[in-house]
Design a protein around this motif. Structure first.
Motif, PDB file in Angstrom:
ATOM      1  N   TYR A   9      35.689  35.285  42.815  1.00 36.83           N
ATOM      2  CA  TYR A   9      36.909  35.771  42.944  1.00 36.83           C
ATOM      3  C   TYR A   9      37.441  36.226  44.381  1.00 36.83           C
ATOM      4  O   TYR A   9      36.364  36.885  45.023  1.00 36.83           O
ATOM      5  N   GLN A  47      36.779  30.175  43.746  1.00 38.67           N
ATOM      6  CA  GLN A  47      36.983  29.844  42.770  1.00 38.67           C
ATOM      7  C   GLN A  47      36.414  28.684  41.938  1.00 38.67           C
ATOM      8  O   GLN A  47      35.699  28.676  40.705  1.00 38.67           O
ATOM      9  N   PRO A  93      43.838  37.437  41.687  1.00 38.75           N
ATOM     10  CA  PRO A  93      43.620  37.428  40.198  1.00 38.75           C
ATOM     11  C   PRO A  93      43.939  39.131  39.809  1.00 38.75           C
ATOM     12  O   PRO A  93      43.437  39.926  40.260  1.00 38.75           O
ATOM     13  N   LYS A 144      40.508  29.279  46.939  1.00 38.12           N
ATOM     14  CA  LYS A 144      40.178  27.902  46.081  1.00 38.12           C
ATOM     15  C   LYS A 144      38.687  27.561  46.524  1.00 38.12           C
ATOM     16  O   LYS A 144      38.147  27.128  45.198  1.00 38.12           O
TER      17      LYS A 144
END
Length: 296
Positions: free
Chosen positions: A103, A98, A128, A95
């Motif tokens: 990433y 991001q 991802p 988190k």
């Protein structure tokens, strides 16, 4: 892992690996192959777009994340952690990254040092999916023999790794008890080990050998295969998650008690299989065997 990655980069004419470590001199083999040492993690992040980390516990990972966030920009950079940390730590790290346009892939690995040296690790990867595709060429056939894609939720790969360690630590606990049983009854540890290898294969036999060879308490100049402090951390993660989920892991609870007692009795320079030493004490045998460091 790093040496195999550097060798692949070198063979393909790619830029060399940039690395750092808490004890930088441990990277001399990397340097000899053309990798570039730098003094700290910030320098690693500044000089590359794909960053692998392998650390001891959640606190160290959080510290590295803070160091990365202190840079002016980490936009587009991919961070991939190959350690065993709590699922909630993975989620929080993902988190934060991001929010900075970076990433995060949680990718703990299965396999001991010899497996890593052979490039045969199993990577449990979550994050991802385009980024997993981005980093896979550095994994498959380089550092690992298999990638288990756990999807987008980074907590899932951590859960799989912790679940896997339930088996590893549980098997060690059971084998320790069986080998003490074999010694006390006069069956003999050699016969028990021969049975383990024939019936269950080389993995469980290797766990037994760590006990019977004395490697559970190695000489002070020989690093443990799976340090007892790391095993204790992994056990605590598993027990905490089990409690939160409303289930029990009594074998791991026993293992935690024995790893704690082993550390109190013989210090930190022990392998996770040193639960064997405590099982020996409980059966009226000495902690040290003839082949362990105090028995030599």
């Amino acid at each position: 892992m790093a040496l195999r990655l550097q060798n692949r980069l070198k063979s393909t004419g790619a830029p060399p690996l940039v690395y750092s470590n808490r004890t930088l001199k441990r990277g001399e083999a990397l340097k000899a192959e053309g990798a570039i040492p730098v003094d700290d993690f910030r320098a690693v992040v500044e000089s590359t777009d794909v960053i692998f980390t392998m650390i001891s516990d959640d606190a160290v990972l959080n510290d590295l994340v803070e160091q990365a966030l202190s840079l002016e920009s980490i936009q587009g950079k991919l961070f991939m952690d190959t350690s065993t940390v709590h699922p909630s730590t993975c989620s929080a790290v993902a988190k934060v990254f991001q929010g900075k346009g970076a990433y995060f892939i949680a990718s703990p690995v299965f396999g001991a040092s010899p497996v890593a040296a052979a490039g045969k690790l199993i990577f449990a990867m979550a994050g991802p999916q385009d980024q997993i595709s981005r980093v896979s060429p550095y994994i498959q056939g380089v550092m690992g023999r298999q990638i288990i894609n756990m999807g987008a939720d980074v907590q899932k790969s951590s859960l799989l790794k912790i679940s896997g360690n339930i088996f590893v630590i549980g098997f060690q606990e059971l084998i320790a008890e069986a080998q003490v049983f074999a010694e006390k009854t006069g069956l003999g540890t050699g016969r028990m080990e021969e049975f383990l290898g024939g019936m269950f294969g080389p993995v469980l036999e290797s766990y037994s050998k760590r006990m019977t060879s004395g490697a559970y308490a190695p000489p002070l100049d020989t690093p443990p295969g799976f340090a007892i402090s790391l095993a204790s951390k992994d056990i605590r993660h598993a027990l905490a998650i089990a409690e939160e989920s409303g289930c029990q892991l009594p074998t791991l609870a026993t293992a935690l008690n024995r790893t704690t007692m082993a550390r109190e009795y013989a210090g930190e320079w022990l392998d996770s299989s040193s639960v064997y030493g405590i099982a020996r004490i409980e059966a009226g045998l000495p902690f040290w065997s003839e082949k362990s460091r105090q028995g030599n």
